[in-house]
Design a protein around this motif. Structure first.
Motif, mmCIF file in Angstrom:
data_model
loop_
_atom_site.group_PDB
_atom_site.id
_atom_site.type_symbol
_atom_site.label_atom_id
_atom_site.label_comp_id
_atom_site.label_asym_id
_atom_site.label_seq_id
_atom_site.Cartn_x
_atom_site.Cartn_y
_atom_site.Cartn_z
ATOM 1 N N VAL A 1 -1.795 -2.584 -9.869
ATOM 2 C CA VAL A 1 -2.373 -1.271 -9.657
ATOM 3 C C VAL A 1 -1.421 -0.230 -10.208
ATOM 4 O O VAL A 1 -0.217 -0.271 -9.932
ATOM 5 C CB VAL A 1 -2.629 -1.022 -8.152
ATOM 6 C CG1 VAL A 1 -3.086 0.409 -7.916
ATOM 7 C CG2 VAL A 1 -3.655 -1.994 -7.617
ATOM 8 N N GLU A 2 -1.965 0.670 -11.025
ATOM 9 C CA GLU A 2 -1.192 1.773 -11.608
ATOM 10 C C GLU A 2 0.024 1.279 -12.398
ATOM 11 O O GLU A 2 1.084 1.917 -12.368
ATOM 12 C CB GLU A 2 -0.724 2.746 -10.508
ATOM 13 C CG GLU A 2 -1.805 3.717 -10.092
ATOM 14 C CD GLU A 2 -1.274 4.854 -9.230
ATOM 15 O OE1 GLU A 2 -1.962 5.880 -9.132
ATOM 16 O OE2 GLU A 2 -0.174 4.710 -8.656
ATOM 17 N N ALA B 1 -6.741 2.367 -4.604
ATOM 18 C CA ALA B 1 -7.203 1.265 -5.458
ATOM 19 C C ALA B 1 -6.723 -0.076 -4.927
ATOM 20 O O ALA B 1 -7.449 -1.082 -4.967
ATOM 21 C CB ALA B 1 -6.707 1.490 -6.886
ATOM 22 N N ALA C 1 -8.835 -0.971 -2.023
ATOM 23 C CA ALA C 1 -10.194 -1.348 -2.428
ATOM 24 C C ALA C 1 -10.287 -2.811 -2.830
ATOM 25 O O ALA C 1 -11.385 -3.376 -2.873
ATOM 26 C CB ALA C 1 -10.651 -0.441 -3.568
ATOM 27 N N GLN C 2 -9.161 -3.436 -3.146
ATOM 28 C CA GLN C 2 -9.167 -4.862 -3.502
ATOM 29 C C GLN C 2 -9.318 -5.771 -2.281
ATOM 30 O O GLN C 2 -9.389 -6.983 -2.422
ATOM 31 C CB GLN C 2 -7.857 -5.220 -4.227
ATOM 32 C CG GLN C 2 -7.675 -4.515 -5.556
ATOM 33 C CD GLN C 2 -6.343 -4.851 -6.211
ATOM 34 O OE1 GLN C 2 -5.537 -5.591 -5.646
ATOM 35 N NE2 GLN C 2 -6.111 -4.307 -7.399
#
Length: 931
Positions: free
Chosen positions: A4-5, A205, A208-209
Motif C-alpha cells: 500500500v502506497e 486502503a 479495505a484489504q
C-alpha cells in the motif's frame, strides 16, 4: 496482501534493476522508520526480479548474529544456485581461524582483505554467468563488520557489471560501520529510496484489504491516528478489530497491537528499547535529560531515540500514542525493575527540586518509599492535595508513607487519614483508628501526634480509648520542650470547650510555661487563641476583649489555611457575647468563599460548620424559617454521622426553630434522631437538652421538660460552663414552674440568672425580665415588661420581643387598659407573623375578646372610614403606629425625623376622627409600609 502506497518506491527499484540489466551496476538504499515496510518492499521487489530472470541472492542482518564474521556474506553465497559443481566458498571454515575481527573501524588486515577479495570475485563471476545479479541485504545496520567490508569492496566494483545491490536500513539507527555508509553515499550509481509512514488514505486502503472491518472513514482515520501510519502497528489494530468485532465501532488496541509495538521496539535496537521502557515506567511527558541520567547515557543520544520512537509511530508529542502501547511495554518489564526505575527517578527529581506531587507520584507508582526525603515529600504532597480538596490523592500519599515508615511516622500518618476521611466517610476513617488507637495505647506516637490522635478518638466518641491514651500521655510530660508545652496547652483548651469532663484527666499541674499560653512557635496557628477565647467566654469571662479578639481572628483567617474549628470558635464567641450583628457578615463572607472554592471534602465540612452558625444567627434574630433552613442544610451538607459528637449543635438549632414554628411532627422526628452516646459528655449536650426541654414544654410535657432543664443545669455547673447564652436552663425551669403555679421558686431562679448576667444588656437579660414580670403582682408587671421590650428591641430578637409584647398585652388587659392592650397586641401579632411563630399566633386569640381581633383583618383596609383619605406617607406612619411602634421606632423604620412622624400622626388623627393611637382602626395595621 499487496503493498500500500509503495508504488513509487517499487518503481525506483525497478529502474535501478533496469540499469543493472543493461550491464550498468546500480546501488539502492531503502531507508525508513522501524517497521515502515522496508522488508515487505524488498521482498516484493526480489519477487519481481526473480520473475524477470535475475539471480537473487538474499541475506538479513541480525543483532544476534552480528558477532559471526562474514555471516551476511555467507548467507549470500549459500543462496547461490548449485548447478553442476558446488559453489566453492572462499570464506574460512568455522572455528578459531574465522574468528579474527578487524583491527578497527575502516581497517582491514591483509588476511581479511584476501578473503574479501575472493568473495567479491565469486559474486562478480556469478553476475557474468547469471546476469543480472541482485544482491539484497535486509537490515544492513545489523550486518557483521567483515561482511560490511566485503560489501564496500563489492559496490566499488559493480559499476560496469550487471549487479544491483539493494540494502535496507532503519532511519535514525546508527550504522555499524560509518565507512560503509559513506561508501554507499559517494557512489554515483547509488540511489536512496525513503519510506514514509502511511497516509490516512493509505491506512484506509490497508484496512479495505480486510473484509469484516467497519467501512467508515472514521474507523480508518482512527487507526491512522493510533498507529502513526506505521504499517505493522496498523495491522495489529486491524487484527484486534477482526478478532473482536462489534463494540463501539472504534479500533481498540489489544494483544496483536501490543505485540506489534514490542516488535517495533526490538527491531529499533537496544538503545531505543531502553528509552521506550524507561519512558513507559515514568510516564509522559518525555524528559530526555532524566531518561539519559537513568540510563547512564548522554541527552543527545536519548533525544535521538525519542525521535526514532516518534517517527516509528509509537510516540507522539505527548507520549505513547495509545495506552495499550505503554501497557504492553510495561508488562514486558519485571515488576522489581519498574519499581527500581521509579525510585531512582523520584530521587533524582527530588535532588533537582522538582514539585512534590511529581516526585510523590513516582513513589506511588513504585509502591514503596525509602529515605527520610521520601517521607517529607509524601507529607508535603498530601498537604497540598488536601488544600486543593483532592482528598483521595492525599490519602494515597499518606497510606504509602504509613506502610513505608511504620516505625517513624505511623501514628502521625494514621491520624492524618482520620482527619482526611472524617467529613465524607467516617466509617472509612474508622478503619484507620484501630491502628491509631494501638499506637497511642502502646506509647509509640510522638507527643504532638498523640494529642492530635486522642482528639480524633474523642471526635468519634471513643471516650474510653481516649482515656487510656490520656493516661499514657500523663507519663510523657516530664521533659517537654516549649512547643510541646504549647501543644499541651492548646489541647487542654480544646478539652475544656468540648469535653469539659475530661479536662482534668491530663497531667496536673500543667507545666508553667504552658499555663501562660502558647509559645511564639505556635502563634501562627489561630486555634489555640480561638480556643482559649471560647473557653474564657464559656467560663463567664472574656468581656469586650473577647469580642474584639474574636473579630481580629476572623480578620486574619482564610479558608485554605485556617482550621474549621478555629473559625467556628471565633464565630461562637461572638454569638455567646450576644453579637450576631458582628458574626453575620463574617459568616456570609466565608460562605461565599466556600461557594467560590467549590465542593470537596474540606469545603463541604467548612460550609456545614458555617451553615450551623448561620442558623444560630437567624435564631437569635427570631427568623425561625431561616434558622430552620440553614440548620437542615448543614445536616444535609455534612451527614449527621459525619458530625460526630458535634451533631448536637445543628440538631438543637433545628429543634428550637421547628418547635417555635409549631412544626411538632418534625420536632418529634428530631427527638428520635440517634445521637452519639458520647455527646452527653460534651459541651454540645446542654444545648441539645435545653432545646429538647423547650419542645417538651411546648407540648405540655412539663415534668419531662423540667428533667431536661435540670440535667442541663447540672452538667453546665459541673463543667464550669454555666453561661446563659449557651443554654438558659434557669429560665427554662422557671417557665415550667410558672405553669405549675410555683411562682416563688420561679422568681428565685430568674433573679439568679439576672445576677449571673450582671449589667449586660443582652437578649438573655430581656427574656429574664419577661419571666420575672410573670412572677410579680399585676401592677408591677408593665414596668418590667416595658424594659424587656425596649431591651429586646434593641438586641433585634423579634421572637422574644413578640413574647414580651404578648405578656405586656395581657398585663394591660388585666389592669383594664384595653386601648394599650390592643395596640401592643397588634404589634405582637405582626412580629409573630414575621417570625412564623404559629403557636404564638394561636395564643394571641385569647386576647381578642378584650381588645380587637388581630389574627384576621376586617376586610380590606380601604373599608375603614377615612383611611382612603390618607396620603401614602400618612398611611405608612399610621400603619406602624397601629402595629404598636413608638414614634422614634417609626422614624427609624421610615428614615424620617420624629417631628415629621408627629405631624403625620396629627393629620391622621384628624382625618380618622380619633384622639390617640390606641384608637386607630385595626385595619390600618395590615397596610403596607413600603414606599
Amino acid at each position: 496482501m499487496g503493498l500500500v502506497e509503495r508504488d513509487h518506491e517499487l518503481g525506483a527499484l525497478r529502474e535501478a534493476f533496469s540499469e543493472a540489466a543493461r550491464g550498468r551496476g546500480a546501488i539502492a538504499v531503502v531507508s525508513g522508520p522501524t517497521a515502515s515496510g522496508k522488508s515487505a518492499l524488498l521482498y516484493a521487489f526480489t519477487d519481481v526480479a526473480t520473475e524477470s530472470g535475475a539471480l537473487v541472492l538474499s541475506a538479513t542482518g541480525s543483532r544476534e548474529e552480528q558477532p559471526i564474521p562474514f555471516g551476511v556474506i555467507d548467507q549470500l553465497l549459500h543462496a547461490a544456485p548449485a548447478e553442476g559443481e558446488p559453489l566453492e566458498s572462499p570464506l574460512p571454515a568455522a572455528g578459531p581461524t574465522r574468528a579474527p575481527e578487524p583491527a578497527g573501524p575502516g581497517v582491514t588486515t591483509s588476511g581479511h582483505a584476501r578473503v574479501i577479495d575472493d568473495a567479491c570475485r565469486v559474486l562478480l563471476d556469478l553476475a557474468r554467468t547469471s546476469a543480472p545479479l541482485v544482491i539484497a541485504v535486509d537490515d544492513v545496520q545489523f550486518a557483521d563488520p567483515l561482511s560490511l567490508r566485503c560489501l564496500s569492496f563489492l559496490v566499488r566494483r559493480v559499476r560496469s557489471a550487471g549487479v544491483l545491490v539493494v540494502v535496507t536500513e532503519s532511519a535514525g539507527a546508527r550504522p555499524t560501520d560509518a565507512a560503509f555508509a559513506s561508501e554507499l553515499r559517494r557512489q554515483p550509481n547509488s540511489r536512496r529510496v525513503r519510506l514514509s509512514p502511511l497516509s490516512p488514505a493509505g491506512v484506509a486502503a490497508l484496512a479495505a484489504q480486510h473484509p469484516g472491518l467497519p467501512a467508515t472513514d472514521g474507523f480508518a482515520a482512527e487507526i491512522a491516528r493510533l498507529s502513526g501510519g506505521n504499517p505493522l502497528l496498523a495491522r495489529g489494530l486491524i487484527e484486534d478489530a477482526l478478532a473482536h468485532p462489534g463494540g463501539d465501532g472504534r479500533p481498540h488496541g489489544g494483544e496483536a497491537f501490543g505485540e506489534a509495538v514490542l516488535a517495533c521496539l526490538h527491531s529499533a535496537g537496544p538503545d531505543v528499547l531502553a528509552v521506550a521502557r524507561t519512558l513507559a515506567v515514568l510516564g509522559p511527558p518525555p524528559a530526555p535529560k532524566l531518561i539519559a541520567r537513568l540510563l547512564g547515557t548522554d541527552t543527545a543520544a536519548t533525544a535521538r531515540c525519542l525521535r526514532i520512537l516518534r517517527v516509528t509511530g509509537v510516540l507522539d508529542a505527548d507520549g505513547f500514542r495509545h495506552p495499550r502501547a505503554r501497557s504492553a511495554v510495561l508488562d514486558s518489564i519485571p515488576a522489581e525493575e519498574r519499581a527500581g526505575t521509579r525510585l531512582r527517578a523520584a530521587e533524582l527529581l527530588h535532588r533537582d527540586g522538582a514539585d512534590a506531587a511529581e516526585v510523590a507520584g513516582l513513589l506511588l507508582a513504585a509502591g514503596r518509599a525509602d529515605g527520610t526525603w521520601a517521607m517529607a515529600v509524601l507529607r508535603e504532597a498530601a498537604d497540598r492535595a488536601l488544600a486543593a480538596d483532592r482528598v483521595d490523592e492525599a490519602v494515597q500519599y499518606l497510606e504509602l508513607a504509613y506502610w513505608s515508615f511504620p516505625e517513624q511516622q505511623g501514628a502521625a500518618i494514621t491520624m492524618m487519614f482520620a482527619r482526611l476521611e472524617w467529613w465524607d466517610d467516617p466509617q472509612a476513617a474508622g478503619r484507620y483508628l484501630s491502628w491509631l488507637t494501638r499506637a497511642l495505647h502502646e506509647g509509640h506516637a510522638p507527643f504532638g501526634t498523640a494529642l492530635a490522635g486522642t482528639k480524633y478518638l474523642l471526635s468519634y466518641g471513643r471516650v474510653e480509648d481516649a482515656r487510656k491514651a490520656l493516661a499514657v500521655l500523663a507519663g510523657a510530660t516530664s521533659a517537654l520542650d516549649a512547643d510541646a508545652r504549647a501543644e499541651l496547652h492548646a489541647f487542654r483548651t480544646w478539652l475544656r470547650v468540648t469535653y469539659p469532663a475530661l479536662a482534668d484527666e491530663l497531667p496536673a499541674p500543667l507545666p508553667a510555661a504552658a499555663a501562660d499560653g502558647p509559645t511564639p512557635a505556635a502563634c501562627d496557628d489561630p486555634w489555640p487563641r480561638a480556643g482559649r477565647l471560647l473557653g474564657d467566654v464559656l467560663a463567664g469571662g472574656g468581656g469586650e476583649r473577647a469580642t474584639d479578639e474574636a473579630t481580629e481572628i476572623l480578620e486574619r483567617c482564610r479558608l485554605d489555611g485556617t482550621p474549621p474549628e478555629a473559625i467556628d470558635a471565633a464565630l461562637t464567641v461572638l454569638l455567646l457575647r450576644d453579637r450576631p450583628d458582628l458574626a453575620a457578615p463574617w459568616c456570609a463572607a466565608l460562605l461565599r468563599e466556600c461557594g467560590e472554592r467549590g465542593t470537596g471534602s474540606g469545603g463541604d465540612a467548612m460550609r456545614a460548620v458555617l451553615l450551623g452558625v448561620q442558623a444560630d444567627i437567624a435564631l437569635l434574630r427570631g427568623d425561625l424559617p431561616a434558622a430552620r433552613r440553614a440548620a437542615a442544610e448543614a445536616l444535609r451538607t455534612k451527614r449527621p454521622e459525619a458530625w460526630g459528637v458535634r451533631v448536637g449543635a445543628p440538631l438543637a438549632t433545628l429543634l428550637l426553630a421547628s418547635s417555635a414554628m409549631g412544626a411538632r411532627d418534625e420536632a418529634e422526628a428530631l427527638l428520635d434522631h440517634a445521637v452519639p452516646e458520647a455527646m452527653s459528655q460534651t459541651v454540645h449536650a446542654p444545648r441539645f437538652l435545653y432545646a429538647r426541654g423547650r419542645h417538651l414544654l411546648a407540648t405540655d410535657r412539663l415534668h419531662s421538660a423540667l428533667a431536661d432543664f435540670r440535667t442541663c443545669g447540672e452538667l453546665m455547673a459541673q463543667w464550669g460552663v454555666d453561661v446563659p447564652a449557651l443554654a438558659p436552663w434557669r429560665t427554662g425551669i422557671a417557665e415550667v414552674l410558672l405553669r405549675l403555679n410555683r411562682r416563688a421558686e420561679a422568681r428565685e431562679l430568674v433573679e439568679e440568672q439576672l445576677a449571673l448576667l450582671g449589667g449586660a444588656r443582652t437578649r438573655g437579660h430581656g427574656a429574664s425580665l419577661r419571666l420575672l414580670a410573670a412572677t410579680r403582682e399585676p401592677r408591677q408587671r408593665p414596668a418590667l415588661l416595658k424594659e424587656a421590650v425596649h431591651l429586646l428591641q434593641e438586641r433585634g430578637d423579634r421572637l422574644e420581643l413578640a413574647r414580651a409584647l404578648v405578656d405586656l398585652g395581657h398585663a394591660h388587659r388585666s389592669l383594664g387598659d384595653a386601648g394599650r392592650a390592643r395596640m401592643v397586641v397588634r404589634r405582637a401579632w405582626h412580629l409573630a407573623k414575621e417570625c412564623r411563630a404559629e403557636p404564638l399566633l394561636a395564643g394571641l386569640s385569647t386576647l381578642q375578646e378584650h381588645t380587637e381581633p388581630v389574627a384576621v383583618a376586617a376586610g380590606s383596609p380601604e373599608r375603614a372610614p377615612g383611611i382612603s383619605a390618607l396620603s401614602d406617607a400618612e398611611r405608612r406612619v399610621a400603619a406602624l403606629a397601629a402595629q404598636g411602634h413608638t414614634n422614634r421606632e417609626i422614624a427609624g423604620r421610615l428614615y424620617i425625623t420624629v417631628s415629621t412622624v408627629e405631624q403625620h400622626l396629627t393629620r391622621v388623627y384628624r382625618k380618622l376622627n380619633v384622639q390617640q393611637r390606641a384608637n386607630l382602626p385595626t385595619a390600618l395595621s395590615f397596610c403596607s409600609v413600603q414606599g
